[in-house]
Scaffold this motif. Sequence first.
Motif, short mmCIF file in Angstrom:
data_model
loop_
_atom_site.label_atom_id
_atom_site.label_comp_id
_atom_site.label_asym_id
_atom_site.label_seq_id
_atom_site.Cartn_x
_atom_site.Cartn_y
_atom_site.Cartn_z
N ILE A 421 -20.00 40.50 39.11
CA ILE A 421 -20.96 41.52 38.65
C ILE A 421 -21.48 42.32 39.84
CG2 ILE A 421 -23.17 41.89 37.50
CD1 ILE A 421 -21.01 40.82 35.63
N LEU A 422 -21.82 41.62 40.90
CA LEU A 422 -22.40 42.24 42.10
C LEU A 422 -21.35 42.39 43.18
CD1 LEU A 422 -25.77 40.24 42.28
CD2 LEU A 422 -25.38 42.50 41.28
N PRO A 423 -21.56 43.36 44.08
CA PRO A 423 -22.71 44.27 44.15
C PRO A 423 -22.51 45.50 43.28
CG PRO A 423 -21.29 44.60 46.04
CD PRO A 423 -20.68 43.48 45.26
N PHE A 424 -23.63 46.12 42.87
CA PHE A 424 -23.58 47.44 42.27
C PHE A 424 -23.32 48.45 43.39
CE2 PHE A 424 -26.81 46.23 38.69
CZ PHE A 424 -25.85 45.43 38.09
N ASN A 425 -22.70 49.55 43.03
CA ASN A 425 -22.38 50.59 44.02
C ASN A 425 -23.47 51.66 44.02
OD1 ASN A 425 -21.35 52.65 45.60
ND2 ASN A 425 -19.26 52.45 44.79
N VAL A 453 -35.15 50.85 42.97
CA VAL A 453 -33.79 51.07 42.49
C VAL A 453 -33.48 52.57 42.45
CG1 VAL A 453 -32.23 50.82 40.51
CG2 VAL A 453 -33.72 48.93 41.17
N ASP A 454 -34.45 53.36 42.02
CA ASP A 454 -34.27 54.81 41.94
C ASP A 454 -33.98 55.40 43.32
OD1 ASP A 454 -34.16 57.17 40.42
OD2 ASP A 454 -36.21 57.68 41.01
N GLU A 455 -34.67 54.87 44.35
CA GLU A 455 -34.43 55.35 45.71
C GLU A 455 -33.06 54.92 46.22
OE1 GLU A 455 -37.57 53.81 48.09
OE2 GLU A 455 -39.15 54.93 47.05
N LYS A 456 -32.61 53.77 45.75
CA LYS A 456 -31.37 53.18 46.26
C LYS A 456 -30.12 53.76 45.60
CE LYS A 456 -29.68 49.94 49.01
NZ LYS A 456 -29.99 49.86 50.43
N SER A 457 -30.24 54.07 44.32
CA SER A 457 -29.06 54.42 43.53
C SER A 457 -28.95 55.93 43.31
CB SER A 457 -29.15 53.72 42.18
OG SER A 457 -28.15 54.19 41.30
N ALA A 458 -27.72 56.40 43.26
CA ALA A 458 -27.47 57.82 42.99
C ALA A 458 -27.65 58.15 41.52
CB ALA A 458 -26.06 58.20 43.44
N GLY A 459 -27.63 57.15 40.66
CA GLY A 459 -27.75 57.38 39.23
C GLY A 459 -29.19 57.40 38.76
N ASN A 460 -29.37 57.61 37.46
CA ASN A 460 -30.71 57.62 36.86
C ASN A 460 -31.17 56.20 36.59
OD1 ASN A 460 -30.86 60.46 36.79
ND2 ASN A 460 -29.64 60.50 34.89
N VAL A 461 -32.50 56.03 36.54
CA VAL A 461 -33.09 54.71 36.32
C VAL A 461 -34.08 54.78 35.18
CG1 VAL A 461 -34.48 52.85 37.34
CG2 VAL A 461 -32.81 54.07 38.75
N ASP A 558 -31.83 45.70 47.65
CA ASP A 558 -30.82 46.01 48.67
C ASP A 558 -29.58 45.13 48.50
OD1 ASP A 558 -32.42 47.95 49.80
OD2 ASP A 558 -33.19 46.65 51.39
N VAL A 559 -29.81 43.84 48.25
CA VAL A 559 -28.69 42.91 48.08
C VAL A 559 -27.90 43.25 46.82
CG1 VAL A 559 -28.14 40.51 47.49
CG2 VAL A 559 -29.65 41.00 49.42
N ILE A 560 -28.60 43.57 45.74
CA ILE A 560 -27.92 43.94 44.49
C ILE A 560 -27.00 45.13 44.70
CG2 ILE A 560 -28.34 44.95 42.19
CD1 ILE A 560 -30.83 43.10 42.04
N PHE A 561 -27.41 46.05 45.58
CA PHE A 561 -26.61 47.25 45.84
C PHE A 561 -25.78 47.13 47.13
CE2 PHE A 561 -29.50 48.90 42.67
CZ PHE A 561 -28.68 49.76 41.94
N GLY A 562 -25.47 45.90 47.54
CA GLY A 562 -24.44 45.73 48.54
C GLY A 562 -24.81 45.15 49.88
#
Length: 585
Positions: A421-425, A453-461, A558-562
């Motif tokens: 499942i992890l990490p999310f990109n 999460v919003d700061e970390k990810s390029a997608g919507n939250v 941070d860990v969830i996203f890599g």
Amino acid sequence: MKKMSALFSSVLLSSTFLLPLSASADQSNGKSDPSITSSNRVVERIVAHMTDKEKIGQLVMPSTHDNTSKMPDDTTRQLIQHYKAGSVIVYGARDARTTAKYNNQLQKWASKTRLKLPLLVSADLEFGTKQHVTDATPFPRQMGIGATRETKTAEDVAKITALEAKATGFNWNYSPVADVNTNPANPVIGVRSFGEKTNLVSEMTAAQIKGYQKKGVVATAKHFPGHGDTSVDSHLGLAAVTYDRHTLETVHLPPFNAAIDAGVDSIMTAHVIINAIDKELPATLSKKVLTGLLRKEMGFKGLIVTDAMSMHAIAKEWGAGQAAVMAVNAGADIVMATGNLDEQLETYDALFHALKSGQLSENRVNESVKRVLALKIKYKLFSDRYDDPEEAVNVVNKPSHKETAAEVARKSITVVKNEKILPFNPAEKKNTLVTGPIIYGSTNFINNIASIVDEKSAGNVMSYTTSTDSKDTEIQQAVQLAKQADQIIVPTFSPSELPAGQAKLVKELQKTGKPLVAVALGLPYDIKQYQEVGAYVATYAVERWGSPVPTSWKAAVDVIFGTQPGGKLPVSIEGLYPYGTGLTY
């Protein structure tokens, strides 16, 4: 650091109480440490000039009272100047500048008493000075530090905490927690403990004690002789542990022995009945425990402080006055009087009258007074009692402190389960649903995680907060939102047992087939209630009062996203994951 000079009383100066602590002596010939010898002379001379009221004042630690400006009020001034309090415990949250001014005011009031003795100013700073200073550095909880397995990390955290504490006027910290958390359902210790293994707790306890005290702050090993196997919160009731003497000596006492070997200057008592020693009285009130076990058998020569005497385990059973006299007779040096003003005054009056009547002997009182004064001399409080509020702001906001905290947090985050499942990109524009419970009435936890999460990810939250025990209608709403998401993050929280609704929330979202990671914000045992989850991360971030440690859940995101995780379970998750489990990418 720039300090304002302390004021000394004419009595102290004319009586030459404050002898130089560098008197010459030839230690190579086996003579005693000259500084200790000189300190003892100073203490003896001060005690000889003290009234009974002044002596009793040194044995009582009231909690302070505040005015509307969050500064100490006139009631607090009276406790210091009229009742001669020798120490205080400070609660509440203020910024560094205000905290330094607050603690300076307490010391100024103490400087205007007859002997002008400085105060020991204490606080619970278990996860850093941030616990009571809003702009200070928040570190992971002790269980998170245990997850790093690094004693140097434990010591570094203590050193930075001590620097920030001392800069804001605190010279005594009620940390580290030396309890071995052997009961997963423990309602009060939990993530405040380094873990379930005696050796780990012992090593981490010793490391933190060295860190605090090297930087000039009194460390406290608590809660003697161990609060880790209880099923009752001593804030709410009187707990008893039924294990035998062998278990006490091999599991729960070694961290306190390690603390003593590390030179700890204070130990805090537990409001817990230890059947193997005393089946009638909690440790705080038991002479068998404090004098027999701690002083005589274990050889502790430092200062014994009680836990808060307003806790129901003591207050409901014995009352403030009677309990205070019992505690001092048992061997305690300072009684922590944290109740309301009436209870605090009852504590003073009961101890004073007990001394006058002979219920407390003069020798017993003098022993404790000498320990308190010796500690004040050791930590140079007579010459260094004030702090510069502007410098305090600089110390607690050092970027290097925040960077260290972030790195420690990363090392603590434990990936317990990960079925591809992890990490999310973070670069993929995937929609993320963050959903979880209200924690102690606050939606800030879930909302803050969603913002990170919003700061970390390029997608919507998307963010959605349910009740603490998620209701079916809320779960249905979360499932509907999940249809718009590409991936799901579900924080859960339990101070002891996970509410059934939270487990159901995870299970129902898992059925959507979307990539999902559950994140334990409190105890790491939550996965027992939703074993089918595909990915599971432990943060050890929130204890039973809901004190937030955003440093830890930011590291989890941070860990969830890599980011590479570093933690290993400091406890076992019965039947599922052994002690030491910790996956990497």
